[in-house]
Design a protein around this motif. Structure first.
Motif, PDB file in Angstrom:
ATOM      1  N   ARG A 145      -8.845  28.578  -8.147  1.00  7.86           N
ATOM      2  CA  ARG A 145      -7.414  28.774  -8.404  1.00  7.86           C
ATOM      3  C   ARG A 145      -6.569  28.411  -7.182  1.00  7.86           C
ATOM      4  O   ARG A 145      -5.519  27.776  -7.325  1.00  7.86           O
ATOM      5  CB  ARG A 145      -7.141  30.232  -8.783  1.00  7.86           C
ATOM      6  N   ILE A 146      -7.008  28.792  -5.992  1.00  6.39           N
ATOM      7  CA  ILE A 146      -6.151  28.579  -4.824  1.00  6.39           C
ATOM      8  C   ILE A 146      -6.294  27.176  -4.234  1.00  6.39           C
ATOM      9  O   ILE A 146      -5.443  26.761  -3.444  1.00  6.39           O
ATOM     10  CB  ILE A 146      -6.397  29.645  -3.727  1.00  6.39           C
ATOM     11  N   PHE A 147      -7.320  26.414  -4.639  1.00  7.96           N
ATOM     12  CA  PHE A 147      -7.506  25.082  -4.082  1.00  7.96           C
ATOM     13  C   PHE A 147      -7.217  23.943  -5.058  1.00  7.96           C
ATOM     14  O   PHE A 147      -6.887  22.837  -4.634  1.00  7.96           O
ATOM     15  CB  PHE A 147      -8.935  24.908  -3.552  1.00  7.96           C
ATOM     16  N   VAL A 148      -7.372  24.180  -6.346  1.00 11.19           N
ATOM     17  CA  VAL A 148      -7.387  23.073  -7.309  1.00 11.19           C
ATOM     18  C   VAL A 148      -6.099  23.020  -8.121  1.00 11.19           C
ATOM     19  O   VAL A 148      -5.700  24.018  -8.744  1.00 11.19           O
ATOM     20  CB  VAL A 148      -8.605  23.201  -8.247  1.00 11.19           C
ATOM     21  N   GLY A 201      -8.553   6.197  -3.485  1.00 15.96           N
ATOM     22  CA  GLY A 201      -7.545   7.020  -2.825  1.00 15.96           C
ATOM     23  C   GLY A 201      -7.686   8.498  -3.113  1.00 15.96           C
ATOM     24  O   GLY A 201      -6.710   9.251  -3.001  1.00 15.96           O
ATOM     25  N   ILE A 202      -8.901   8.940  -3.460  1.00 20.66           N
ATOM     26  CA  ILE A 202      -9.131  10.334  -3.862  1.00 20.66           C
ATOM     27  C   ILE A 202     -10.002  11.034  -2.825  1.00 20.66           C
ATOM     28  O   ILE A 202     -11.064  10.520  -2.445  1.00 20.66           O
ATOM     29  CB  ILE A 202      -9.811  10.406  -5.241  1.00 20.66           C
ATOM     30  N   THR A 203      -9.548  12.193  -2.358  1.00 28.61           N
ATOM     31  CA  THR A 203     -10.370  13.086  -1.546  1.00 28.61           C
ATOM     32  C   THR A 203     -10.679  14.329  -2.372  1.00 28.61           C
ATOM     33  O   THR A 203      -9.755  15.072  -2.735  1.00 28.61           O
ATOM     34  CB  THR A 203      -9.651  13.505  -0.253  1.00 28.61           C
ATOM     35  N   PRO A 204     -11.937  14.588  -2.700  1.00 30.86           N
ATOM     36  CA  PRO A 204     -12.261  15.787  -3.487  1.00 30.86           C
ATOM     37  C   PRO A 204     -11.847  17.055  -2.748  1.00 30.86           C
ATOM     38  O   PRO A 204     -11.865  17.108  -1.514  1.00 30.86           O
ATOM     39  CB  PRO A 204     -13.782  15.703  -3.639  1.00 30.86           C
ATOM     40  N   LYS A 205     -11.482  18.063  -3.513  1.00 31.27           N
ATOM     41  CA  LYS A 205     -11.088  19.326  -2.904  1.00 31.27           C
ATOM     42  C   LYS A 205     -12.273  20.029  -2.251  1.00 31.27           C
ATOM     43  O   LYS A 205     -12.139  20.649  -1.201  1.00 31.27           O
ATOM     44  CB  LYS A 205     -10.438  20.237  -3.955  1.00 31.27           C
ATOM     45  N   PHE A 206     -13.449  19.961  -2.887  1.00 33.09           N
ATOM     46  CA  PHE A 206     -14.632  20.572  -2.280  1.00 33.09           C
ATOM     47  C   PHE A 206     -15.883  20.083  -2.983  1.00 33.09           C
ATOM     48  O   PHE A 206     -15.829  19.524  -4.088  1.00 33.09           O
ATOM     49  CB  PHE A 206     -14.561  22.103  -2.306  1.00 33.09           C
ATOM     50  N   LEU A 207     -17.000  20.304  -2.306  1.00 33.11           N
ATOM     51  CA  LEU A 207     -18.332  20.170  -2.892  1.00 33.11           C
ATOM     52  C   LEU A 207     -18.830  21.565  -3.214  1.00 33.11           C
ATOM     53  O   LEU A 207     -18.892  22.431  -2.331  1.00 33.11           O
ATOM     54  CB  LEU A 207     -19.291  19.488  -1.919  1.00 33.11           C
ATOM     55  N   TYR A 208     -19.184  21.791  -4.470  1.00 32.46           N
ATOM     56  CA  TYR A 208     -19.792  23.059  -4.884  1.00 32.46           C
ATOM     57  C   TYR A 208     -21.292  22.835  -4.998  1.00 32.46           C
ATOM     58  O   TYR A 208     -21.743  21.925  -5.711  1.00 32.46           O
ATOM     59  CB  TYR A 208     -19.226  23.516  -6.225  1.00 32.46           C
ATOM     60  N   MET A 239     -14.344  20.005   1.915  1.00 31.00           N
ATOM     61  CA  MET A 239     -14.812  21.370   2.122  1.00 31.00           C
ATOM     62  C   MET A 239     -16.090  21.618   1.311  1.00 31.00           C
ATOM     63  O   MET A 239     -16.314  20.983   0.274  1.00 31.00           O
ATOM     64  CB  MET A 239     -13.711  22.332   1.688  1.00 31.00           C
ATOM     65  N   VAL A 240     -16.915  22.544   1.785  1.00 35.64           N
ATOM     66  CA  VAL A 240     -18.170  22.891   1.093  1.00 35.64           C
ATOM     67  C   VAL A 240     -18.125  24.355   0.677  1.00 35.64           C
ATOM     68  O   VAL A 240     -17.828  25.234   1.489  1.00 35.64           O
ATOM     69  CB  VAL A 240     -19.395  22.635   2.000  1.00 35.64           C
ATOM     70  N   ILE A 241     -18.406  24.602  -0.607  1.00 40.28           N
ATOM     71  CA  ILE A 241     -18.594  25.958  -1.119  1.00 40.28           C
ATOM     72  C   ILE A 241     -20.069  26.116  -1.463  1.00 40.28           C
ATOM     73  O   ILE A 241     -20.602  25.417  -2.335  1.00 40.28           O
ATOM     74  CB  ILE A 241     -17.721  26.226  -2.359  1.00 40.28           C
ATOM     75  N   GLU A 242     -20.709  27.023  -0.771  1.00 41.96           N
ATOM     76  CA  GLU A 242     -22.142  27.289  -0.956  1.00 41.96           C
ATOM     77  C   GLU A 242     -22.321  28.557  -1.788  1.00 41.96           C
ATOM     78  O   GLU A 242     -21.879  29.631  -1.390  1.00 41.96           O
ATOM     79  CB  GLU A 242     -22.804  27.465   0.410  1.00 41.96           C
ATOM     80  N   TYR A 262     -25.268  26.517   9.529  1.00 39.74           N
ATOM     81  CA  TYR A 262     -25.076  25.277  10.272  1.00 39.74           C
ATOM     82  C   TYR A 262     -23.607  25.034  10.613  1.00 39.74           C
ATOM     83  O   TYR A 262     -23.298  24.336  11.577  1.00 39.74           O
ATOM     84  CB  TYR A 262     -25.562  24.075   9.449  1.00 39.74           C
ATOM     85  N   ASP A 263     -22.707  25.562   9.806  1.00 39.88           N
ATOM     86  CA  ASP A 263     -21.298  25.181   9.921  1.00 39.88           C
ATOM     87  C   ASP A 263     -20.433  26.365   9.493  1.00 39.88           C
ATOM     88  O   ASP A 263     -20.483  26.792   8.334  1.00 39.88           O
ATOM     89  CB  ASP A 263     -21.019  23.963   9.030  1.00 39.88           C
ATOM     90  N   ALA A 264     -19.633  26.880  10.428  1.00 38.97           N
ATOM     91  CA  ALA A 264     -18.807  28.065  10.152  1.00 38.97           C
ATOM     92  C   ALA A 264     -17.654  27.780   9.213  1.00 38.97           C
ATOM     93  O   ALA A 264     -16.976  28.717   8.759  1.00 38.97           O
ATOM     94  CB  ALA A 264     -18.266  28.634  11.465  1.00 38.97           C
ATOM     95  N   ASP A 265     -17.402  26.504   8.904  1.00 39.68           N
ATOM     96  CA  ASP A 265     -16.331  26.180   7.958  1.00 39.68           C
ATOM     97  C   ASP A 265     -16.788  26.213   6.508  1.00 39.68           C
ATOM     98  O   ASP A 265     -15.964  26.104   5.591  1.00 39.68           O
ATOM     99  CB  ASP A 265     -15.750  24.796   8.276  1.00 39.68           C
ATOM    100  N   VAL A 266     -18.085  26.349   6.296  1.00 36.71           N
ATOM    101  CA  VAL A 266     -18.597  26.453   4.926  1.00 36.71           C
ATOM    102  C   VAL A 266     -18.169  27.789   4.326  1.00 36.71           C
ATOM    103  O   VAL A 266     -18.255  28.838   4.975  1.00 36.71           O
ATOM    104  CB  VAL A 266     -20.137  26.328   4.904  1.00 36.71           C
ATOM    105  N   ILE A 267     -17.695  27.755   3.097  1.00 40.44           N
ATOM    106  CA  ILE A 267     -17.396  28.987   2.362  1.00 40.44           C
ATOM    107  C   ILE A 267     -18.679  29.434   1.662  1.00 40.44           C
ATOM    108  O   ILE A 267     -19.289  28.668   0.918  1.00 40.44           O
ATOM    109  CB  ILE A 267     -16.266  28.758   1.352  1.00 40.44           C
ATOM    110  N   TYR A 268     -19.079  30.661   1.925  1.00 37.53           N
ATOM    111  CA  TYR A 268     -20.362  31.184   1.447  1.00 37.53           C
ATOM    112  C   TYR A 268     -20.111  32.241   0.378  1.00 37.53           C
ATOM    113  O   TYR A 268     -19.335  33.186   0.594  1.00 37.53           O
ATOM    114  CB  TYR A 268     -21.130  31.781   2.617  1.00 37.53           C
ATOM    115  N   LEU A 269     -20.769  32.098  -0.762  1.00 38.55           N
ATOM    116  CA  LEU A 269     -20.679  33.074  -1.844  1.00 38.55           C
ATOM    117  C   LEU A 269     -22.016  33.791  -1.993  1.00 38.55           C
ATOM    118  O   LEU A 269     -23.074  33.151  -2.045  1.00 38.55           O
ATOM    119  CB  LEU A 269     -20.325  32.397  -3.171  1.00 38.55           C
ATOM    120  N   GLY A 270     -21.969  35.107  -2.064  1.00 37.96           N
ATOM    121  CA  GLY A 270     -23.177  35.905  -2.246  1.00 37.96           C
ATOM    122  C   GLY A 270     -22.983  36.937  -3.332  1.00 37.96           C
ATOM    123  O   GLY A 270     -21.866  37.175  -3.814  1.00 37.96           O
ATOM    124  N   SER A 271     -24.079  37.567  -3.736  1.00 40.87           N
ATOM    125  CA  SER A 271     -24.029  38.513  -4.848  1.00 40.87           C
ATOM    126  C   SER A 271     -25.175  39.501  -4.744  1.00 40.87           C
ATOM    127  O   SER A 271     -26.261  39.167  -4.257  1.00 40.87           O
ATOM    128  CB  SER A 271     -24.130  37.758  -6.175  1.00 40.87           C
TER     129      SER A 271
END
Length: 457
Positions: A145-148, A201-208, A239-242, A262-271
């Motif tokens: 919602r906040i990125f796309v 001319g397209i930059t994806p918002k993120f890799l999921y 951006m990467v969403i893991e 490896y990279d502090a800019d990765v968004i990490y999802l856990g459960s």
């Protein structure tokens, strides 16, 4: 009788007659015909369709059907007696807090414990950058919602998690799939996809991505590929969403390093749905501070705050129980079921079938011979009292008709073996039709096109 100082109100018939005649005079307004509710929906709801897997639940839950479809955790090993005592103590000790509103970001002590859990996978996080959500699905939905914006491109493995595809569709994203093989996401295919998009001319918002024990493919991203994939995404500004719900459920005792390590800019999802109890619906996102503030605002607008009671229950479990040993017990149970499924596939499935060999998680990804459409075959499988998830549900672009997902997490080994035996009989019957009349005849019987391509895994 009407009061002399108050005009009498017209009845419904006279009001309708007045409305009908309102257009007779110049400049009089015409009363519009009310729209039906379906014509009031926002345009984005067109992408909100029922999950093929959720639609199976009513059928698959029948006791005579062996369900190899849903990824429902097997919770039989949980210490229910001691958990019952924990609930009572929680109410006695902290009931007024547990049953009250809380912070939209989550209970502070739980956020600290989540950081301890993530250290098992090499992730160092600040509790201030953890946002607790109602399962990691909520975190993914809010991030989308906040990125796309409508029409934005997101990258996802092909196949990908059906819940993620549902969120992407709901926010009108365009999904570009990137191929996998037995070692996970292929860096060269990622590079090619980004080059093609850059040319437009397209930059994806993120890799999921789901790097560990992938849902639905069951494969694990090779360690040597992880920094390469992150470097490619950095180079193209993606951006990467893991998403890592299964990461601690490895069958050989190995815990794979998270991409976030490896990279502090990765968004990490856990459960905690796979490693404790799915019904409590407690997940989280570890995000950079600039993302955190927007994510908390989005969470407030969605739920006000995650349930305090379930958060405090998870916190007490982590504090008072040997959760690491419990995870090992879960993994051992799932490994036994995985072994039963692999043995049954080897024993019963006809020639021309291939499948992944997961080293953790819940799923096997099966590819069937040319000419068989797994979505069209599903009703015949259910009639034979076995259910699976057809591959088309895991693609945004209609592919996957020769694939299906088999879940080994919930049934007993004996039920798994019987379910695979039934599935093999259905496949043999499908192949008999193909051998006799050709794949075009089977497509005609199915009244739908065969998938346009084979998949990489």
């Amino acid at each position: 009788m009407a009061s002399p100082d108050r005009p009498q109100q017209p009845d419904a018939r006279s009001a309708a007659a007045a409305a009908a005649g309102a257009g007779e005079g110049a400049g009089d307004a015409v009363v519009p015909t009310p729209l039906p509710p379906t014509e009031r929906f926002a345009a984005r709801t067109a992408g909100m369709t029922a999950s093929e897997i959720r639609a199976l639940f009513a059928v698959a839950s029948r006791p005579e059907v062996v369900s190899l479809a849903g990824g429902m955790p097997n919770l039989a090993a949980l210490p229910l007696g001691s958990l019952s005592a924990e609930v009572a103590e929680l109410i006695d000790d902290d009931g007024l807090s547990a049953l009250q509103y809380g912070s939209a970001q989550g209970v502070p002590v739980l956020r600290e414990q989540i950081c301890e859990v993530m250290r098992e996978e090499g992730v160092e996080g600040d509790p201030n950058d953890v946002v607790v959500t109602v399962g990691s699905q909520m975190a993914l939905d809010l991030l989308t919602r906040i990125f796309v914006d409508p029409g934005d491109v997101v990258l996802a493995e092909g196949p990908s998690y059906v819940g993620a595809l549902g969120s992407f569709a709901a926010y009108q994203a365009r999904v570009v799939h990137v191929a996998m093989d037995e070692h996970g996401l292929v860096p060269e295919r990622l590079q090619e996809a980004l080059e093609t998009l850059a040319g437009q001319g397209i930059t994806p918002k993120f890799l999921y991505t789901i790097p560990n024990f992938h849902n639905p493919a069951g494969v694990t991203l090779a360690h040597e590929r992880r920094p390469r994939i992150l470097e490619i995404c950095r180079r193209y500004g993606v951006m990467v969403i893991e998403d890592n719900p299964y990461g601690m459920l490895g069958f050989d005792g190995q815990v794979h390093p998270a991409l976030r390590s490896y990279d502090a800019d990765v968004i990490y999802l856990g459960s905690f749905s796979k490693t404790f109890a799915s019904g409590l619906r407690v997940g989280w996102a570890l995000v950079p501070p600039l993302v955190r503030d927007r994510l908390v605002l989005a969470a407030e607008s969605a739920t006000l705050c995650p349930p305090t009671f379930t958060q405090m229950m998870v916190s007490r479990y982590l504090a008072h129980h040997d959760w690491r040993s419990m995870i090992k017990t879960f993994a051992e149970n799932y490994r036994e079921r995985r072994d039963a499924m692999l043995a049954a596939l080897e024993t019963y499935l006809p020639e021309g079938c291939s499948w992944t060999v997961p080293d953790g998680g819940f799923f096997v990804w099966l590819t069937v011979p040319e000419g068989v459409d797994t979505k069209a075959m599903l009703p015949r499988a259910v009639t034979a009292r076995v259910a699976y998830a057809s591959g088309t549900g895991f693609y945004a672009d209609g592919f996957g008709s020769r694939q299906l997902r088999l879940s080994f997490c919930y049934p007993t080994p004996e039920r798994i073996t019987e379910g695979v035996r039934r599935l093999a009989a259905v496949l043999e019957a499908e192949l008999d039709v193909v051998r006799t009349f050709g794949s075009s005849a089977r497509r005609e019987l199915n009244r739908g096109p065969q998938g346009p391509r084979p998949d990489s895994i």
